[in-house]
Each structure stands twice: as structure tokens, then as C-alpha cells.
Design an enzyme around this catalytic site. Structure first.
Site, mmCIF file in Angstrom:
data_model
loop_
_atom_site.group_PDB
_atom_site.id
_atom_site.type_symbol
_atom_site.label_atom_id
_atom_site.label_comp_id
_atom_site.label_asym_id
_atom_site.label_seq_id
_atom_site.Cartn_x
_atom_site.Cartn_y
_atom_site.Cartn_z
ATOM 1 N N ALA A 267 -47.756 27.533 27.709
ATOM 2 C CA ALA A 267 -48.137 28.349 26.904
ATOM 3 C C ALA A 267 -46.375 27.301 25.940
ATOM 4 C CB ALA A 267 -47.758 29.623 26.694
ATOM 5 N N MET A 268 -46.038 27.752 24.914
ATOM 6 C CA MET A 268 -45.444 26.830 24.054
ATOM 7 C C MET A 268 -44.272 27.963 23.647
ATOM 8 S SD MET A 268 -43.219 24.026 24.396
ATOM 9 C CE MET A 268 -41.465 23.938 23.082
ATOM 10 N N GLU A 269 -43.102 28.230 23.229
ATOM 11 C CA GLU A 269 -41.999 29.189 23.094
ATOM 12 C C GLU A 269 -41.305 28.504 21.535
ATOM 13 O OE1 GLU A 269 -40.881 26.652 24.946
ATOM 14 O OE2 GLU A 269 -39.595 25.764 25.168
ATOM 15 N N HIS A 302 -42.179 34.671 29.152
ATOM 16 C CA HIS A 302 -40.887 33.957 29.640
ATOM 17 C C HIS A 302 -41.247 33.193 27.804
ATOM 18 C CE1 HIS A 302 -40.539 30.102 31.445
ATOM 19 N NE2 HIS A 302 -40.722 28.944 30.792
ATOM 20 N N GLU A 303 -42.072 33.198 27.754
ATOM 21 C CA GLU A 303 -42.145 32.505 26.648
ATOM 22 C C GLU A 303 -41.311 33.509 25.329
ATOM 23 O OE1 GLU A 303 -43.255 29.547 26.594
ATOM 24 O OE2 GLU A 303 -44.300 30.296 28.608
HETATM 25 N N1 B3K Z 1 -41.430 25.204 27.119
HETATM 26 C C1 B3K Z 1 -42.518 25.260 27.409
HETATM 27 C C2 B3K Z 1 -43.241 23.589 28.855
HETATM 28 C C3 B3K Z 1 -43.762 22.729 27.443
HETATM 29 C C4 B3K Z 1 -43.648 21.363 28.578
HETATM 30 C C5 B3K Z 1 -43.437 19.887 28.248
HETATM 31 N N2 B3K Z 1 -44.506 18.682 29.009
HETATM 32 C C6 B3K Z 1 -43.551 25.973 27.849
HETATM 33 C C7 B3K Z 1 -42.306 26.574 28.568
HETATM 34 O O1 B3K Z 1 -41.589 25.949 29.665
HETATM 35 O O2 B3K Z 1 -42.224 27.817 28.479
HETATM 36 ZN ZN ZN Z 2 -40.438 27.893 29.507
#
Ligand code: B3K
Ligand code: ZN
Length: 881
Positions: A267-269, A302-303
Site C-alpha cells: 500500500a502507499m501513504e 501503517h499507512e
Molecule cells: N511507502 C510505501 C512503499 C513504497 C515502495 C516503493 N518502492 C509503503 C509503505 O511502506 O507504507
Molecule cells: Zn511504510
């Protein structure tokens, strides 16, 4: 071109950009054929900049128009390549740069930048995906305020989302409509996001601690909205928890989560608009296991927690990645501990660390928690940065105590809010809050490798003195031959004959800080005075430091700790040490052509614990879970023969099943009776199922018709996915006569649910059977499989490489060859996915010589491919070095 010669990016070369980008306006025009992006950047020179060229990043970009302050630039004023836009002589003072780029999201198989997933337009920008949308300073220390306009066909994309708060919407009357979003919080480009599609929303709201109402929505494909309920519930609990535990309040009017089916990671924040792999959103008891529910809860948290640790305070550069990731993993671990059982969560996290991070730290890809150089940053989203990064924070808390840790966090949040910070700045907050010099602690961030702590003891009956000699040593890692001693917190207890902790009259030889010894030197001799009898030392309680411990405790001592230690983690650890010792010895016996033999006392001790009604089921399940074959191989470390490990492993499980069979059977039967109750994915319910399914797996090793009948019945009568999948996996892994029918029935029922198809694929790919490779190869042709979807690839090929040591590690090398072939095939389309798969080879040097040669040949076969991606070239180069 080959990327083997890609430049090395170094932390020591860090320099701020000559220009700041104060404001960004993005105007996306999405059509079925192409997408035009008009970007307007308000740019100003930083202090000291005069006439320097403006060099922005791009990646596979096509420029349509460029203008400054409304005037189109002539050919000789700029240079545009797919990778860069250079404005040779920018105006002195502030100016407005306008650029239009043309994108083809449907052709974007790398899943970085703007792409389409099941018809939905979506973005992924971390780490360097924004430069695939427009030219930009695509680095985390350039913070700007974004306003985004999205125009799209109404029928294809009724939902238009971006970061921040919604400003306005409008209908263009020609079948298209638009939405405008404004994010008041300055952010780096990697946190930008856009989503446009025909999605359904599961909506709710949350009132923050200061009384502000936040509208919440989880967007999913049409028809799936009810499956977003658990994600929403997890989100609201996360928001509340962050207020209560870290004092962090949410800061926008809306918070949106979108689930997409094609996603390279979890996932992505993105600020206010988290984009998720649908695996971490969709759940109901029919399709999701207890582990899936726990995963959703943890990833949603987490996100969300990144909103403060990542978004409000971001990283100065990508070397500081653990500043947001290690800290946010620590925060989500604490959240899950509070929601469920702390001991069970801690044991699961340590198992993950040992299975993922220890082999990384001990192999060719080892790197410090804060690396000092990289060629491809996407290859550094690792267990070291995430999981070891979280352990370092946990040690910091142990070292300075809960109160100073809380004060340090508060200081960090106030001092660095709105900034792009470094690890030094973060640690300085805790040094100030605690008054402790934390410079020696920085070794944890700077040096790679897992320290080995060797413990020796002596007991002097006459004086009542107990002595522990603790030495630490960290093996060399690539590029770091010599290692400094580390600050190692050792939480400890001295367990007396009655099972309670003894209290020495004095302790000397190391700093003692509550129940923690603090090691700072290569060697400490610690003496405990005033003891009436020899204690059994219980060290590294709660796994207080990410180290390997070499300590020769007798079986009797370990059985004693297993039964009595006040620390749940160390009870489990004692059981694991007993099992591991037995498994390593048995592996040696098998390799020497002998029949493995096992002590029965440790197994009987486990039996006694099963009967102990004061222990919860989830904890019992962990006590009963035998260390995996991969765990044993790691312990064996050299000249590993996976078949020998598997035979020893099987013999050990069989011994347990024979000795504890009656108890195991009654566990399964007791769970069967409880199965009439409604399914609840909480600690109690999932613990009960975990225990029953662990017992079932052990019983099946006997292969007795009685046991296999029980498994078949459980598969047929299962009322939830956890039990159904556990039974299916046992049938398939044992090569049971009913396996094919079970697989067919399972597919018949769930073949149209991709996330469940993944479970079906993994159960087959991880079967330790000689025909598995053929089956996996055939499954790559199955209509439900696609090389274009990362979840499918990981479920089939990833599971084969990581969870099937005997078949991936086949003596004929065909397992290695197959996975290498898949990596070569995927590389051009999706380099990140290919590079992740390649990491499964990281322990290739641990094999016995024949397999080592075959694994190396497979790796070299990837290298022969022309035009390798930077991602794969980098991992390959380091793996073979
Ligand atoms: N920050 C993103 C991860 C991005 C990965 C890029 N290759 C998810 C996380 O750690 O919450
Ligand atoms: Zn993260």
C-alpha cells in the site's frame, strides 16, 4: 543499455536543489487513448542561486509544450529528453514554469507513475514515479503545495480523487466532468496521488480529539463495498489509537483509501489518499483468512500512521528511508499489540525478522538500516530498513525508558513538523529528552550485520555469586570489513528454582537500567551477588535486541524456562531453541545416512503446555509450530541440502505427532464443536483456529487414514476461509488421494475471486512434491493466472521460490532455472516485480556445492539478457559479487 554501470548515489553527496518549487498546479485530462498533463510550477531560486540551469527529472516522458511566465520557450532555451528537462538560463527571481506532457497510462506495465488497473486510472509515485508524470525535482526534500484538476469521461470515471480536500466539481456537458482538489500541507512529489474510476465507496466518519469531523471512504470495485467493512473499522481504530498513544490528530476534512488490483507492493501513504493493494482491503469470512484480517488491520494502520511519520515529517533524502519506515512499522506493531495479544504479536514479528531480515543481513544484499549508497532506491525497501529499522526504535525505547521516549517523540513532532528530516535530527530529540549520549547508538544505523552475542556463565555456590560473560561480535558484511561494538540492551531475569525471578543484592560489570543490562563493550563480565542457588538466566527477554545469541543452556534449563519464565517471549524462545537444536542434529544424522533420533523430554514438556488452561490458544499454537525448513537451513548455514533438512523436519514432526497425537486430535475436535459459533477474526477466535490447524498439520504427517479423514472432513465442513485453506493445504502438501478433488471444488467455488485464486495457486506452488515444478509451470498457462498481475506472480512463482525449499532447490537445478526464466521474462515489463523475485536467490551460497553451482548458473543466465533493468542489474551484481 545495460545498467551494470549505473551511477552510485551517495549520502555524502547530498546537496539541496538550487531552486524551490513553492506551488504546483496539475491539470490532468484523462481520455481512453492518451492523457495530457499540464503542470504549472511556481519556482524561486534558493539563497545563493544565481543563473544556474534548472534541471528537472523525467522518466520515459514526452514533452508537448514548455513555457515560462506564459512565453513558450524556443528550442535553444531548453533541452528535453525522456529523462530530463533542462532550462538553460532561468529568469533571475521567481518564475512560473508551464509544461505539458503526454502519457499512455494503459501501456504503463511498470505500475509506477500513472497507470490503469482494471480500468481505473491510478498512480504510484514512491520512490521515483512522479517523474513519469511530469518533469520535476522528484526527491523528498522539495516540498510544495499541490492543487490538482482531473478531467475524465463521466461514464468511465465517475469518481475523481486526489490529495487533500475537495474544492469543486463540474460537468462539461460533453460526457466529461472534472474535480479540483487542494492539499494545504506542503509535500514531496512521492506523496502525490490521483485515482479516477468507476468505484464504489464504503463510507463512514470520524470525529477527531479536537472535535473536527472527517469524512472517511474506502473505494473498491463495484460490488465489493461490503468487503471494505473491516478495513474501515481498522482505520477508525487506528485514528483513535494515534490520538491516544502518540497524541496525533488527523489534519484534513477527508481521508480516502482506494483498493486496486494491480499493485507492486502492499500500500502507499499518499497524503489523504492512500492507495492499497486490494489484498490489504477486501475481506469477509468466506474469502479472507485470519492472517488476511490481521494483515489488513496492520497495513491500514501503517499507512494511516504515515500521515505523521512520513507525510507531515518526511525524509530529507532516500537514505533516510528508515526515518519513516522503521518508525512507522514500530508504530503499527504497537497498535496491533494493543488490539490483540502483545506476546503473540512480538513472537510473530521476531519470526518475520529472523526469516526475512537475518538472511538479508547475513548475505550478499546486506546493508545498514540507513544505507550510504545505492544504485536503485526501489531495491532498498527491505526487511532491514523496515523490520530492523523498527527494532532499532524499540531498543531506543528500552534504553531510555518509556517516559523519555514519549518526550522525544513529542519533541520530534513539534520541532520537525513540515520538514524533511534526517536520522541525526530524529535521534537528537531522544538524546535531549533523555540526557543520554546516543552517538554510540548510531552504529545500529550505520553498520550492517547481525551481532552475535556469546554468553558463558559460572556459579560459585560458596559465595552465592553468579557470573555472566557476554561478548559481542558482528561478522563482516559487503563493503564493511570491521565493525564497532554496539549498544545492546539485554532485558533479563534470573529465574529461581520456584520459577520466580531472583533478586541479586548487587550487579556489577555493565550498566543496569531497570531490568535491562546495557552492553557497550566487546566483552562484559557481569556479576550478580547474594543468590541462594544457581539461577537459570533468561536473557534478551521480549527479544530486546536484534542479535543472535549463542548460549549453551542444557535441555533441562530450556525445559525449565519453557515451563516457568515470567517472560512469554522467552518461554516460546526456549521451546524454539529446543526444537532447533533437535532439528539441526537430525539434519546432520540424515546427511550421515543415519536415522534421526529425538529426545522425548522437550516434546513431553510441550504436551504439558497444551494441557495448561491458563495459556491462550494463539500462544499454544506458536509453541507447537515447528521452526520452518528455511529456519533450519539458516541455522545449518553451510552446505545446505534441502532434502536432508526436509527429511529431518518430517521425522521430528512425526515424533511429535506420535507422542502427542491424542492431545492434538482432541484440540481439532474441540475446535470442530466451536465451529458453530459466528466467525470473529479477533485474537481469541483466530488463536483457537491457529491452534487447531497447527494440530491438524502435525497429525497429518503420520499419514494415517484416521488423520487424513479428519483433514478431509475439516475441508468439507469448514465455515470460513482460514479452516478451509488450512485443510486444503494439508491435503495438497501430503499428496493425499483427495487433493485433486479438493482443489477442483475450491476453484469451482472461488475461481472468480482473484485474491482467493492466489491462495489456490500458493497451496500448489508450496507443495513439497516432485511434480510441483511441472504443475507450477502448467499453472502459468491457466486462464486465472497472469504475468501482468503482481499478486498472481507472487502467489505462484514467489510462493514456489520462498516456501518450497526442496522443489525450488531441486538437485537437478530445474527449480532455479524456472524462477530465473520468469525473472528474465518479467524484467522489461515490471522491473520492480522482477527484482523482488530475484531476491529469493540471496542465500544461494549456503547450498551444498552441486546446488550452489546450479543456482549460480541460473543467476548468470539472467545476466546474459541484454538491456536488463537497473533494478535487476543491481540485485544481480550484488548477489553474485
Ligand atoms: N511507502 C510505501 C512503499 C513504497 C515502495 C516503493 N518502492 C509503503 C509503505 O511502506 O507504507
Ligand atoms: Zn511504510
Amino acid at each position: 543499455m545495460s545498467h551494470e554501470s549505473s551511477p552510485v548515489i551517495r549520502l555524502s553527496d547530498y546537496k539541496p536543489t538550487p531552486y524551490a518549487i513553492d506551488k504546483v498546479d496539475l491539470d490532468f485530462n484523462l481520455t481512453a487513448k492518451e492523457t495530457l498533463v499540464a503542470a504549472t510550477l511556481a519556482i524561486s531560486p534558493r539563497d545563493g542561486t544565481f543563473g544556474e540551469p534548472l534541471v528537472l527529472d523525467g522518466d520515459e516522458l514526452t514533452l508537448v509544450r514548455v513555457a515560462i511566465d506564459g512565453r513558450e520557450l524556443s528550442q535553444d532555451e531548453y533541452e528535453a529528453t525522456p529523462d530530463h528537462l533542462t532550462v538553460k538560463v532561468p529568469p533571475n527571481g521567481a518564475f512560473r514554469l508551464e509544461m505539458t506532457t503526454r502519457l499512455d497510462p494503459a501501456a504503463n506495465t511498470k505500475l509506477m507513475g500513472l497507470y490503469r488497473s482494471s480500468g481505473t486510472w491510478c498512480t504510484q509515485c514512491e520512490a521515483e514515479g512522479f517523474r513519469r508524470i511530469t518533469y520535476y525535482y522528484d526527491r523528498p526534500d522539495v516540498l510544495s503545495v499541490f492543487t490538482v484538476k482531473i478531467t475524465a469521461p463521466k461514464s468511465e470515471a465517475p469518481v475523481l480523487l486526489s490529495n487533500g480536500n475537495p474544492v469543486s466539481v463540474g460537468d462539461l456537458g460533453d460526457g466529461r466532468h472534472f474535480a479540483i482538489w487542494h492539499d494545504p500541507w506542503p509535500k514531496p512529489s512521492y506523496l502525490f496521488a490521483l485515482v479516477a474510476g468507476a468505484l464504489a465507496a464504503f463510507e463512514d466518519e470520524f470525529t477527531t480529539m479536537s472535535g473536527r469531523k472527517v469524512m472517511l471512504a474506502v473505494y473498491v470495485e463495484k460490488g465489493n463495498a461490503p468487503k471494505a467493512a473491516y478495513a474501515m473499522d481498522s482505520l477508525k481504530r487506528s485514528m483513535k489509537w494515534d490520538e491516544e498513544v502518540f497524541g496525533r490528530e488527523y489534519d484534513l476534512d477527508v481521508f480516502n483509501v482506494v483498493a486496486v488490483s494491480d499493485f507492486n507492493m502492499g500500500a502507499m501513504e499518499n497524503k489523504g489518499l492512500n492507495v492499497f493493494n486490494d489484498k490489504y482491503v477486501l475481506a469477509d469470512p468466506e474469502i479472507a483468512t485470519d492472517a488476511d484480517y490481521a494483515g489488513i488491520e496492520a497495513v491500514i494502520a501503517h499507512e494511516y500512521f504515515h500521515n505523521w511519520t512520513g507525510d507531515r515529517i518526511t525524509c530529507r533524502d532516500w537514505f533516510q528511508l528508515c526515518l519513516k519506515e522503521g518508525l512507522t512499522v514500530f508504530r503499527d506493531q504497537e497498535f496491533s499489540s494493543d488490539m490483540r495479544s502483545r506476546a503473540v504479536k512480538r513472537i510473530s514479528d521476531v519470526r518475520l525478522l529472523r526469516s526475512q531480515q537475518f538472511p538479508e543481513d547475513g548475505g550478499p544484499l546486506a546493508h545498514p538500516v540507513r544505507p550510504e549508497q545505492y544504485k536503485e532506491i526501489n531495491n532498498f525497501y527491505t526487511a532491514t530498513v523496515y523490520e530492523k529499522g523498527a527494532e532499532v526504535i524499540r531498543m531506543l525505547k528500552t534504553l531510555i525508558g518509556d517516559d523519555a521516549f514519549a518526550r522525544g517523540m513529542d519533541l520530534y513532532f513539534t520541532r520537525h513538523d513540515g520538514e524533511a528530516a534526517t536520522i541525526e535530527q530524529f535521534i537528537a530529540c531522544f538524546a535531549e529528552a533523555s540526557g543520554r549520549d546516543l552517538e554510540p547508538f548510531m552504529v545500529w544505523y550505520r553498520e550492517a550485520g547481525t551481532p552475535i552475542v556469546t554468553v558463558e556463565e559460572s556459579w560459585d555456590e560458596a559465595s552465592g555469586r553468579f557470573t555472566l560473560t557476554l561478548t559481542q561480535e558482528t561478522p563482516a558484511t559487503p563493503g564493511q570489513q570491521t565493525k564497532k561494538p554496539r549498544v545492546i540492551p539485554v532485558r533479563f531475569g534470573l529465574v529461581g528454582p520456584d520459577g520466580g525471578d531472583m533478586h541479586p543484592s548487587s550487579i556489577a560489570g555493565a550498566e543496569v537500567n531497570g531490568g535491562t543490562l546495557v552492553l557497550t563493550q566487546p566483552l562484559h563480565t557481569v556479576t550478580f551477588e547474594g543468590l541462594s542457588s544457581r539461577p537459570v538466566p533468561s536473557l534478551f527477554r521480549g527479544f530486546s535486541a536484534p542479535v543472535k545469541v549463542r548460549q549453551a543452556l542444557s535441555s533441562a534449563d530450556l525445559i525449565f524456562l519453557l515451563a516457568n519464565d515470567a517472560d512469554s517471549f522467552n518461554r516460546w524462545q526456549a521451546g524454539t531453541t529446543l526444537a532447533m537444536t533437535a532439528l539441526v542434529k537430525a539434519t546432520q544424522q540424515v546427511r550421515a545416512g543415519q536415522v534421526p533420533t529425538f529426545e522425548t523430554a522437550p516434546i513431553d514438556a510441550l504436551g504439558a503446555l497444551i494441557d495448561d488452561s491458563s495459556l491462550d490458544a494463539a500462544f499454544k499454537a506458536l509453541l507447537l509450530a515447528v521452526p520452518s525448513e528455511n529456519d533450519v537451513a539458516r541455522e545449518v548455514a553451510e552446505n545446505v541440502d534441502p532434502d536432508a533438512v526436509a527429511n529431518a523436519h518430517k521425522a521430528y514432526r512425526r515424533t511429535i505427532a506420535d507422542r502427542l497425537g491424542v492431545r492434538l486430535k482432541s484440540i481439532v475436535e474441540a475446535d470442530q464443536t466451536a465451529a458453530g459459533q459466528p466467525y470473529v477474526p479477533d485474537a481469541a477466535g483466530s488463536g483457537r483456529r491457529a491452534l487447531a490447524n497447527t494440530a491438524l498439520d502435525l497429525l497429518s504427517v503420520t499419514g494415517s487414514s484416521d488423520a487424513m479423514d479428519l483433514v478431509r472432513r475439516r475441508f468439507e465442513t469448514a465455515t470460513n476461509m482460514t479452516d478451509r485453506l488450512a485443510a486444503l493445504t494439508v491435503l495438497v502438501h501430503r499428496g493425499d488421494a483427495g487433493a485433486e478433488a479438493a482443489l477442483a471444488a475450491f476453484f469451482e467455488r472461488f475461481g472468480t475471486v482473484p485474491l482467493v485464486v492466489d491462495k489456490w495457486l500458493s497451496a500448489q506452488a508450496s507443495a513439497p512434491l516432485p511434480d510441483t515444478l511441472d504443475r507450477v509451470m502448467a499453472l502459468t498457462e491457466h486462464p486465472a493466472f497472469s504475468f501482468g498481475n503482481p499478486n498472481r506472480v507472487r502467489a505462484l512463482v514467489g510462493a514456489f521460490a520462498t516456501s518450497n525449499p526442496t522443489q525450488f532447490g531441486r538437485a537437478d537445478g530445474k527449480g532455479f532455472g524456472f524462477v530465473a526464466g520468469v525473472i528474465s521474462r518479467l524484467d522489461a515489463a515490471n522491473p520492480q516485480l522482477a527484482a523482488r523475485l530475484l531476491v529469493t536467490f540471496r542465500s544461494w551460497r549456503s547450498y551444498e556445492p552441486k546446488r550452489r553451482t546450479l543456482a549460480e548458473a541460473a543467476l548468470r543466465s539472467i545476466q546474459t539478457k541484454p538491456q536488463l533493468s537497473r533494478d535487476v542489474a543491481d540485485i544481480l551484481e550484488r548477489t553474485l559479487a
